[in-house]
Design a protein around this motif. Structure first.
Motif, PDB file in Angstrom:
ATOM      1  N   ALA A  16       1.942   6.192  -7.273  1.00  0.00           N
ATOM      2  CA  ALA A  16       0.945   6.936  -8.040  1.00  0.00           C
ATOM      3  C   ALA A  16       1.011   8.356  -7.963  1.00  0.00           C
ATOM      4  CB  ALA A  16      -0.441   6.460  -7.359  1.00  0.00           C
ATOM      5  N   LEU A  17       1.233   8.983  -6.826  1.00  0.00           N
ATOM      6  CA  LEU A  17       1.746  10.451  -6.665  1.00  0.00           C
ATOM      7  C   LEU A  17       2.753  10.807  -7.567  1.00  0.00           C
ATOM      8  CD1 LEU A  17       1.239  10.962  -2.982  1.00  0.00           C
ATOM      9  CD2 LEU A  17      -0.468  11.617  -4.815  1.00  0.00           C
ATOM     10  N   ALA A  30       0.786  -1.183  -0.016  1.00  0.00           N
ATOM     11  CA  ALA A  30      -0.076   0.091   0.077  1.00  0.00           C
ATOM     12  C   ALA A  30       0.839   1.274   0.060  1.00  0.00           C
ATOM     13  CB  ALA A  30      -0.819  -0.054   1.070  1.00  0.00           C
ATOM     14  N   PRO A  31       1.752   1.626   0.975  1.00  0.00           N
ATOM     15  CA  PRO A  31       2.504   2.747   0.902  1.00  0.00           C
ATOM     16  C   PRO A  31       3.426   3.016  -0.547  1.00  0.00           C
ATOM     17  CG  PRO A  31       2.961   1.391   2.712  1.00  0.00           C
ATOM     18  CD  PRO A  31       2.228   0.582   1.932  1.00  0.00           C
ATOM     19  N   ASP A  34      -8.528   6.833  -6.899  1.00  0.00           N
ATOM     20  CA  ASP A  34      -8.450   5.121  -6.664  1.00  0.00           C
ATOM     21  C   ASP A  34      -7.366   4.624  -7.084  1.00  0.00           C
ATOM     22  OD1 ASP A  34     -11.127   5.288  -5.356  1.00  0.00           O
ATOM     23  OD2 ASP A  34     -12.050   5.333  -7.247  1.00  0.00           O
ATOM     24  N   GLY A  35      -6.143   5.388  -7.142  1.00  0.00           N
ATOM     25  CA  GLY A  35      -5.046   4.689  -7.624  1.00  0.00           C
ATOM     26  C   GLY A  35      -4.698   5.059  -9.161  1.00  0.00           C
ATOM     27  N   GLU A  68       0.735   4.301  -3.193  1.00  0.00           N
ATOM     28  CA  GLU A  68       0.414   5.403  -3.113  1.00  0.00           C
ATOM     29  C   GLU A  68       1.528   6.254  -3.249  1.00  0.00           C
ATOM     30  OE1 GLU A  68      -1.342   8.711   0.560  1.00  0.00           O
ATOM     31  OE2 GLU A  68      -0.758   6.622   1.033  1.00  0.00           O
ATOM     32  N   GLN A  69       2.709   6.160  -2.987  1.00  0.00           N
ATOM     33  CA  GLN A  69       3.628   7.162  -3.393  1.00  0.00           C
ATOM     34  C   GLN A  69       4.167   6.884  -4.822  1.00  0.00           C
ATOM     35  OE1 GLN A  69       7.453   5.901  -1.507  1.00  0.00           O
ATOM     36  NE2 GLN A  69       8.468   7.822  -2.041  1.00  0.00           N
TER      37      GLN A  69
END
Length: 525
Positions: free
Chosen positions: A315-316, A308-309, A339-340, A312-313
């Motif tokens: 995707a940003l 998960a981390p 949503d990713g 998120e990173q």
């Protein structure tokens, strides 16, 4: 500039980033500066202030609301949706709410920028930079330019009578410093220096320069350049250094404005893709012309992360990369992470523009893959007639993403229309009584109970166009083996493979249960 109100603040932020939970005095209350709550200090008497309830749970914010009202503040902002509405009503102060996971520093940036923009349009950092360039030019005695770290000219002086040269003329025409090895060497020297630097002329057609780096907190924000014709003021170095301090403040404000614009654009695009915003209003705010201009939605996802981390990173980072490429192509643009998935709205003024979308998506996938060191996929929805149908293009793009793999990392919906159609059919038929049971289910049940391989054989035969040799090749068995299995399927399961309707339904059931594609059958019995 008119004093902004709570209504202006919420309008600028689009209504979803910050929500009005209670407004006992209405939304016409004037607002001023945005303050962070400090539990160790008394609240200042600040009429019109917006107070961010840092460190205070929303449900326990009642005392803070009364204290803020006594300090004549306009509103208190809490995190979460369970704010004390009744306490706000009793105190007579507006209560605003942001998402539970919103970072306070980002909320402060957005509200501060929006408060500056709410009363009469966004504050013009660009105009202030031009005024600063004129002021520096008058104080230093030479034509001045303000640049960003990429050597783009943000502003330049227009003081009459000051000497200019060819490099300045060409830079202003293109708003970009002419590229050359000599220029690059001067920029390296300047950025390494801690004070204003005198630089020699690059050639006989140009003049020397006095330049200084603009920094804030150790970060390079840009630079100031002054044409030195030999008549600069005696205190030119000191005046330029002072100008750099002012330029740093203006460039930071410009960055805050850009961050606000990007946030608002992303939030607005999210509502466009959900179909919950007026298309004409959204088109105007996104700078897309009329709301009926053709657009396409592109969706990008990283394909190599699991935890998960990391997701998120990554995707940003992908959002930043997509935004950079889209802004380079279209200027002001809207991208959003939802949503990713990173979504981008691609304008298309005619087929020529639309034909470039695949090329842009491929370039983004290639560059993002290199930067992230993992595969990236891009699905492009249909070209639709305006923002009112952008939600349809988004749905297409989402389905296209499910059809991609390492061999095909980028595709338009037209490229994979058959697979997309199967996916849509699978969604439409899921849970429908008419698509439960029947010959295909009986075939699967027979295989499960008796260890036979009839379903895969029937599937291979249908996939081969009912050609026995083709089916045998797919299964890596003898054609007689195929004939035997099909005959047994007819007799034991009751399949009527001579009926074209039954063949069609069997084929659809097999394909829909398999998702977007049917894997090649393995050799079996």
């Amino acid at each position: 500039m008119d004093v902004p109100t709570l209504s202006d603040l919420l309008d600028v932020l689009g209504g979803s980033s910050v929500r009005a939970v209670a407004a006992p005095a209405g939304l016409g209350v004037p607002v001023g500066e945005v303050l962070l709550y400090d539990a160790d200090a008394a609240l200042p008497d600040t009429p019109g202030a917006v107070l961010l309830a840092v460190g205070v749970r929303a449900a326990a914010a009642g005392p803070l609301l009364h204290a803020a009202a006594a300090a004549r503040m306009a509103a208190v902002v809490v995190r979460g949706a369970d704010g004390p509405v009744e306490a706000a009503e009793r105190a007579g102060i507006a209560l605003l709410a942001v998402d539970e996971d919103a970072a306070w520093h980002r909320v402060h940036l957005l509200l501060s920028s929006a408060a500056g923009a709410g009363g009469g349009g966004a504050p013009s950092a660009s105009g202030d930079l031009f005024a600063l360039a004129d002021a520096i030019a008058a104080a230093v005695g030479g034509a001045t330019a303000v640049e960003d770290p990429r050597q783009r000219i943000l502003a330049y002086s227009t003081v009459p009578g000051q000497t200019v040269d060819e490099d300045r003329r060409q830079g202003i025409l293109g708003l970009q410093v002419p590229d050359s090895p000599e220029n690059a060497a001067q920029y390296r020297a300047l950025f390494a220096a801690g004070a204003p630097l005198r630089l020699p002329a690059l050639d006989g057609d140009n003049l020397p320069r006095l330049a200084v780096t603009v920094r804030a907190g150790g970060e390079t924000l840009g630079s100031l350049w002054v044409v030195d014709d030999g008549t600069l003021a005696p205190d030119a170095v000191e005046a330029l250094a002072q100008g750099a301090s002012t330029a740093a403040l203006l460039l930071l404000r410009a960055r805050a404005g850009q961050e606000l614009a990007r946030h608002l654009g992303g939030d607005l695009l999210r509502r466009v893709l959900d179909g919950t915003v007026d298309p004409d209003t959204a088109a105007h705010r996104l700078g897309l012309g009329a709301g009926t201009d053709p657009v396409r939605v592109a969706a990008f996802v990283p394909a190599g992360v699991s935890t998960a981390p990391d997701v998120e990173q990554t995707a940003l980072r992908l959002l930043d990369l997509v935004r950079l490429q889209c802004e380079a192509r279209y200027g002001r643009h809207a991208c959003v992470l939802a949503d990713g998935v990173v979504y981008a709205l691609l304008p298309a003024a005619g087929e020529r523009g639309a034909a470039r979308h695949r090329q842009l998506a491929q370039a983004i996938v290639d560059r993002a893959g290199q930067a992230l060191r993992m595969p990236v996929r891009a699905g492009l929805g249909a070209l639709v007639a305006g923002l009112a149908r952008a939600v349809d293009s988004r749905d297409d793009a989402d389905l296209v993403l499910r059809c991609l793999d390492a061999e095909r990392p980028v595709a338009l919906v037209d490229d994979v229309q058959a697979r997309v159609t199967l996916l849509r059919l699978a969604e439409l038929t899921r849970g429908k009584r008419e698509f439960e049971g029947g010959a295909w289910e009986r075939l699967l049940a027979h295989d499960a109970e008796h260890g036979t391989d009839y379903s895969r054989t029937v599937n291979a035969w249908l996939a081969a166009g009912c050609d026995m040799a083709g089916a045998a090749e797919r299964l890596a068995v003898h054609p007689n083996t195929c004939r035997y299995r099909l005959r047994q399927a007819r007799e034991q399961v009751g399949l009527d493979l001579d009926d074209p309707d039954e063949r069609l339904v069997l084929w659809l059931r097999a394909r829909l249960s398999d998702g977007t594609r049917q894997a090649e059958p393995e050799a079996g019995r």
